[in-house]
Scaffold this motif. Structure first.
Motif, PDB file in Angstrom:
ATOM      1  N   LEU A 150       0.821  -1.230   0.000  1.00 33.98           N
ATOM      2  CA  LEU A 150       0.000   0.000   0.000  1.00 33.98           C
ATOM      3  C   LEU A 150       0.851   1.275   0.000  1.00 33.98           C
ATOM      4  O   LEU A 150       0.440   2.304   0.545  1.00 33.98           O
ATOM      5  CB  LEU A 150      -0.950   0.020   1.214  1.00 33.98           C
ATOM      6  CG  LEU A 150      -1.837  -1.206   1.425  1.00 33.98           C
ATOM      7  CD1 LEU A 150      -2.633  -1.073   2.720  1.00 33.98           C
ATOM      8  CD2 LEU A 150      -2.785  -1.424   0.243  1.00 33.98           C
ATOM      9  N   ASN A 151       2.031   1.204  -0.613  1.00 37.28           N
ATOM     10  CA  ASN A 151       2.925   2.363  -0.572  1.00 37.28           C
ATOM     11  C   ASN A 151       2.598   3.416  -1.619  1.00 37.28           C
ATOM     12  O   ASN A 151       2.977   4.575  -1.474  1.00 37.28           O
ATOM     13  CB  ASN A 151       4.378   1.922  -0.691  1.00 37.28           C
ATOM     14  CG  ASN A 151       4.875   1.379   0.649  1.00 37.28           C
ATOM     15  OD1 ASN A 151       4.531   1.919   1.699  1.00 37.28           O
ATOM     16  ND2 ASN A 151       5.627   0.301   0.622  1.00 37.28           N
ATOM     17  N   TYR A 153      -0.765   4.627  -4.171  1.00 36.67           N
ATOM     18  CA  TYR A 153      -2.172   4.294  -4.422  1.00 36.67           C
ATOM     19  C   TYR A 153      -2.360   3.602  -5.769  1.00 36.67           C
ATOM     20  O   TYR A 153      -3.135   2.654  -5.886  1.00 36.67           O
ATOM     21  CB  TYR A 153      -3.056   5.551  -4.338  1.00 36.67           C
ATOM     22  CG  TYR A 153      -4.513   5.168  -4.345  1.00 36.67           C
ATOM     23  CD1 TYR A 153      -5.108   4.618  -3.215  1.00 36.67           C
ATOM     24  CD2 TYR A 153      -5.277   5.292  -5.507  1.00 36.67           C
ATOM     25  CE1 TYR A 153      -6.427   4.211  -3.215  1.00 36.67           C
ATOM     26  CE2 TYR A 153      -6.597   4.885  -5.512  1.00 36.67           C
ATOM     27  CZ  TYR A 153      -7.169   4.352  -4.371  1.00 36.67           C
ATOM     28  OH  TYR A 153      -8.469   3.939  -4.391  1.00 36.67           O
ATOM     29  N   SER A 154      -1.599   4.036  -6.783  1.00 32.48           N
ATOM     30  CA  SER A 154      -1.871   3.480  -8.110  1.00 32.48           C
ATOM     31  C   SER A 154      -0.860   2.425  -8.564  1.00 32.48           C
ATOM     32  O   SER A 154      -1.072   1.771  -9.582  1.00 32.48           O
ATOM     33  CB  SER A 154      -1.960   4.606  -9.136  1.00 32.48           C
ATOM     34  OG  SER A 154      -0.957   5.530  -8.899  1.00 32.48           O
ATOM     35  N   THR A 155       0.230   2.220  -7.830  1.00 34.98           N
ATOM     36  CA  THR A 155       1.205   1.213  -8.264  1.00 34.98           C
ATOM     37  C   THR A 155       1.219   0.037  -7.293  1.00 34.98           C
ATOM     38  O   THR A 155       1.476   0.205  -6.098  1.00 34.98           O
ATOM     39  CB  THR A 155       2.631   1.822  -8.321  1.00 34.98           C
ATOM     40  OG1 THR A 155       2.562   3.055  -9.003  1.00 34.98           O
ATOM     41  CG2 THR A 155       3.614   0.896  -9.012  1.00 34.98           C
ATOM     42  N   VAL A 156       0.953  -1.145  -7.830  1.00 32.07           N
ATOM     43  CA  VAL A 156       0.928  -2.353  -7.001  1.00 32.07           C
ATOM     44  C   VAL A 156       2.324  -2.964  -6.993  1.00 32.07           C
ATOM     45  O   VAL A 156       2.918  -3.188  -8.054  1.00 32.07           O
ATOM     46  CB  VAL A 156      -0.092  -3.374  -7.571  1.00 32.07           C
ATOM     47  CG1 VAL A 156      -0.134  -4.624  -6.719  1.00 32.07           C
ATOM     48  CG2 VAL A 156      -1.475  -2.746  -7.681  1.00 32.07           C
ATOM     49  N   ALA A 157       2.853  -3.241  -5.773  1.00 30.53           N
ATOM     50  CA  ALA A 157       4.245  -3.700  -5.661  1.00 30.53           C
ATOM     51  C   ALA A 157       4.412  -5.172  -6.008  1.00 30.53           C
ATOM     52  O   ALA A 157       5.391  -5.553  -6.661  1.00 30.53           O
ATOM     53  CB  ALA A 157       4.755  -3.435  -4.249  1.00 30.53           C
ATOM     54  N   ASN A 158       3.500  -5.994  -5.543  1.00 31.38           N
ATOM     55  CA  ASN A 158       3.662  -7.446  -5.745  1.00 31.38           C
ATOM     56  C   ASN A 158       2.316  -8.146  -5.505  1.00 31.38           C
ATOM     57  O   ASN A 158       1.303  -7.490  -5.248  1.00 31.38           O
ATOM     58  CB  ASN A 158       4.753  -7.998  -4.808  1.00 31.38           C
ATOM     59  CG  ASN A 158       4.483  -7.605  -3.364  1.00 31.38           C
ATOM     60  OD1 ASN A 158       3.348  -7.648  -2.900  1.00 31.38           O
ATOM     61  ND2 ASN A 158       5.536  -7.216  -2.652  1.00 31.38           N
ATOM     62  N   GLU A 159       2.343  -9.478  -5.537  1.00 27.47           N
ATOM     63  CA  GLU A 159       1.099 -10.254  -5.403  1.00 27.47           C
ATOM     64  C   GLU A 159       0.415 -10.033  -4.053  1.00 27.47           C
ATOM     65  O   GLU A 159      -0.813  -9.968  -3.962  1.00 27.47           O
ATOM     66  CB  GLU A 159       1.417 -11.755  -5.514  1.00 27.47           C
ATOM     67  CG  GLU A 159       1.008 -12.373  -6.831  1.00 27.47           C
ATOM     68  CD  GLU A 159       1.415 -13.839  -6.892  1.00 27.47           C
ATOM     69  OE1 GLU A 159       0.980 -14.619  -6.038  1.00 27.47           O
ATOM     70  OE2 GLU A 159       2.194 -14.164  -7.823  1.00 27.47           O
ATOM     71  N   ILE A 160       1.238  -9.935  -3.003  1.00 24.18           N
ATOM     72  CA  ILE A 160       0.661  -9.756  -1.655  1.00 24.18           C
ATOM     73  C   ILE A 160      -0.011  -8.383  -1.570  1.00 24.18           C
ATOM     74  O   ILE A 160      -1.118  -8.241  -1.033  1.00 24.18           O
ATOM     75  CB  ILE A 160       1.745  -9.931  -0.573  1.00 24.18           C
ATOM     76  CG1 ILE A 160       2.237 -11.381  -0.593  1.00 24.18           C
ATOM     77  CG2 ILE A 160       1.236  -9.564   0.815  1.00 24.18           C
ATOM     78  CD1 ILE A 160       3.486 -11.642   0.213  1.00 24.18           C
ATOM     79  N   GLN A 162      -1.274  -6.752  -4.019  1.00 19.67           N
ATOM     80  CA  GLN A 162      -2.512  -6.852  -4.803  1.00 19.67           C
ATOM     81  C   GLN A 162      -3.621  -7.502  -3.979  1.00 19.67           C
ATOM     82  O   GLN A 162      -4.769  -7.048  -3.947  1.00 19.67           O
ATOM     83  CB  GLN A 162      -2.241  -7.670  -6.085  1.00 19.67           C
ATOM     84  CG  GLN A 162      -3.463  -7.893  -6.966  1.00 19.67           C
ATOM     85  CD  GLN A 162      -4.026  -6.585  -7.539  1.00 19.67           C
ATOM     86  OE1 GLN A 162      -3.303  -5.597  -7.700  1.00 19.67           O
ATOM     87  NE2 GLN A 162      -5.322  -6.565  -7.811  1.00 19.67           N
ATOM     88  N   SER A 163      -3.240  -8.579  -3.267  1.00 20.00           N
ATOM     89  CA  SER A 163      -4.223  -9.335  -2.487  1.00 20.00           C
ATOM     90  C   SER A 163      -4.795  -8.487  -1.341  1.00 20.00           C
ATOM     91  O   SER A 163      -6.003  -8.510  -1.077  1.00 20.00           O
ATOM     92  CB  SER A 163      -3.546 -10.617  -1.988  1.00 20.00           C
ATOM     93  OG  SER A 163      -3.982 -10.964  -0.727  1.00 20.00           O
ATOM     94  N   ILE A 164      -3.950  -7.709  -0.676  1.00 24.58           N
ATOM     95  CA  ILE A 164      -4.432  -6.827   0.402  1.00 24.58           C
ATOM     96  C   ILE A 164      -5.379  -5.766  -0.159  1.00 24.58           C
ATOM     97  O   ILE A 164      -6.431  -5.459   0.417  1.00 24.58           O
ATOM     98  CB  ILE A 164      -3.228  -6.144   1.117  1.00 24.58           C
ATOM     99  CG1 ILE A 164      -2.480  -7.166   1.989  1.00 24.58           C
ATOM    100  CG2 ILE A 164      -3.660  -4.961   1.968  1.00 24.58           C
ATOM    101  CD1 ILE A 164      -3.281  -7.696   3.175  1.00 24.58           C
ATOM    102  N   ARG A 165      -5.020  -5.208  -1.320  1.00 26.60           N
ATOM    103  CA  ARG A 165      -5.868  -4.184  -1.942  1.00 26.60           C
ATOM    104  C   ARG A 165      -7.244  -4.752  -2.277  1.00 26.60           C
ATOM    105  O   ARG A 165      -8.276  -4.094  -2.062  1.00 26.60           O
ATOM    106  CB  ARG A 165      -5.194  -3.640  -3.217  1.00 26.60           C
ATOM    107  CG  ARG A 165      -4.016  -2.750  -2.896  1.00 26.60           C
ATOM    108  CD  ARG A 165      -3.148  -2.482  -4.118  1.00 26.60           C
ATOM    109  NE  ARG A 165      -1.881  -1.897  -3.701  1.00 26.60           N
ATOM    110  CZ  ARG A 165      -1.454  -0.679  -4.031  1.00 26.60           C
ATOM    111  NH1 ARG A 165      -2.164   0.084  -4.824  1.00 26.60           N
ATOM    112  NH2 ARG A 165      -0.300  -0.222  -3.593  1.00 26.60           N
ATOM    113  N   GLU A 166      -7.258  -5.997  -2.788  1.00 26.29           N
ATOM    114  CA  GLU A 166      -8.545  -6.621  -3.145  1.00 26.29           C
ATOM    115  C   GLU A 166      -9.386  -6.857  -1.887  1.00 26.29           C
ATOM    116  O   GLU A 166     -10.597  -6.653  -1.881  1.00 26.29           O
ATOM    117  CB  GLU A 166      -8.303  -7.935  -3.896  1.00 26.29           C
ATOM    118  CG  GLU A 166      -7.866  -7.685  -5.334  1.00 26.29           C
ATOM    119  CD  GLU A 166      -7.357  -8.934  -6.049  1.00 26.29           C
ATOM    120  OE1 GLU A 166      -7.531 -10.050  -5.504  1.00 26.29           O
ATOM    121  OE2 GLU A 166      -6.776  -8.773  -7.139  1.00 26.29           O
TER     122      GLU A 166
END
Ligand code: FMN
Length: 200
Positions: A150-151, A153-160, A162-166
């Motif tokens: 969550l560092n 807002y618009s760039t996802v760092a990795n799979e984890i 992504q999963s937290i955002r979902e």
């Protein structure tokens, strides 16, 4: 629809605030209004017996926050794990918010840990809500390894990440549905005229 978001860390530049800020953006994206109480930016007085004398004049900063929280339909508590507990500043809020701020409202817990823990704040909060009449919903989210997610807002760092955002996205949608339904609960005469102010 309005959510109250409490960032439960009183540390400057806390990870909890980062998460709370992400959640506020997400709420905005879902067209939900929000109020964010960042415990690092206010200096809310710790509970003492003055609260029993007059809770409205006990502390001006708390009165402001309390008024905002009263106007919210759903509450999100972002709770960092400190020594396997909640920070004292957040426990203080649970002692002060007993005048209807959370009453008969759905409350989503988002716990935060820099390591692999984060379960304790969920448990601690579930044991803290009786006199606030908060209704903790079962969809809590634990944000582990928080420094690496969550560092941006618009760039996802990795799979984890992504999963937290979902999960947060879904949890907010669920909170929205609960918040709508709880309006009906709060309008009930049975709920409005509870004879047991401190629960049963
Ligand atoms: C006083 C203190 C105690 C902590 N104890 C724990 C702990 O028991 N378990 C854990 O997972 N993280 C612990 N942490 C690390 C936090 O998880 C980490 O600081 C994280 O960023 C959330 O806190 P923050 O919102 O204040 O940044 C502790 C942090 C502090 C400041």
């Amino acid at each position: 629809m309005k959510f109250g978001i409490i960032s439960g860390s009183n540390r400057k530049n806390s990870q909890s605030f980062k998460v709370a800020d992400y959640i506020q953006n997400l709420a905005k994206q879902q067209s939900t209004e929000s109020y964010l109480l960042d415990l690092s930016k206010v200096n809310i007085k710790y509970w003492d017996e003055g609260f029993w004398v007059d809770s409205k004049t006990f502390d001006l900063e708390w009165t402001k926050a309390s008024t905002e929280l009263h106007s919210c339909d759903g509450i999100i508590i972002v709770a960092p794990e400190w020594n396997g507990m909640l920070p004292p500043a957040l426990v203080n809020i649970m002692h002060l918010a007993v005048k209807g701020e959370f009453a008969n409202k759905p409350v989503l817990i988002v716990s935060v840990s820099s390591g692999i823990n984060g379960a304790y704040p969920v448990v601690h909060l579930h044991q803290s809500g009786k006199n606030s009449f908060a209704n903790f919903i079962p969809h809590h989210v634990i944000v582990r390894d928080v420094n690496h997610v969550l560092n941006d807002y618009s760039t996802v760092a990795n799979e984890i990440d992504q999963s937290i955002r979902e999960r947060l996205n879904h949890a907010l949608q669920v909170l929205n549905v609960y918040s709508e339904a709880f309006k009906q609960i709060r309008s009930s005469d049975v709920i409005k005229n509870v004879p047991y102010a401190y629960g049963m």
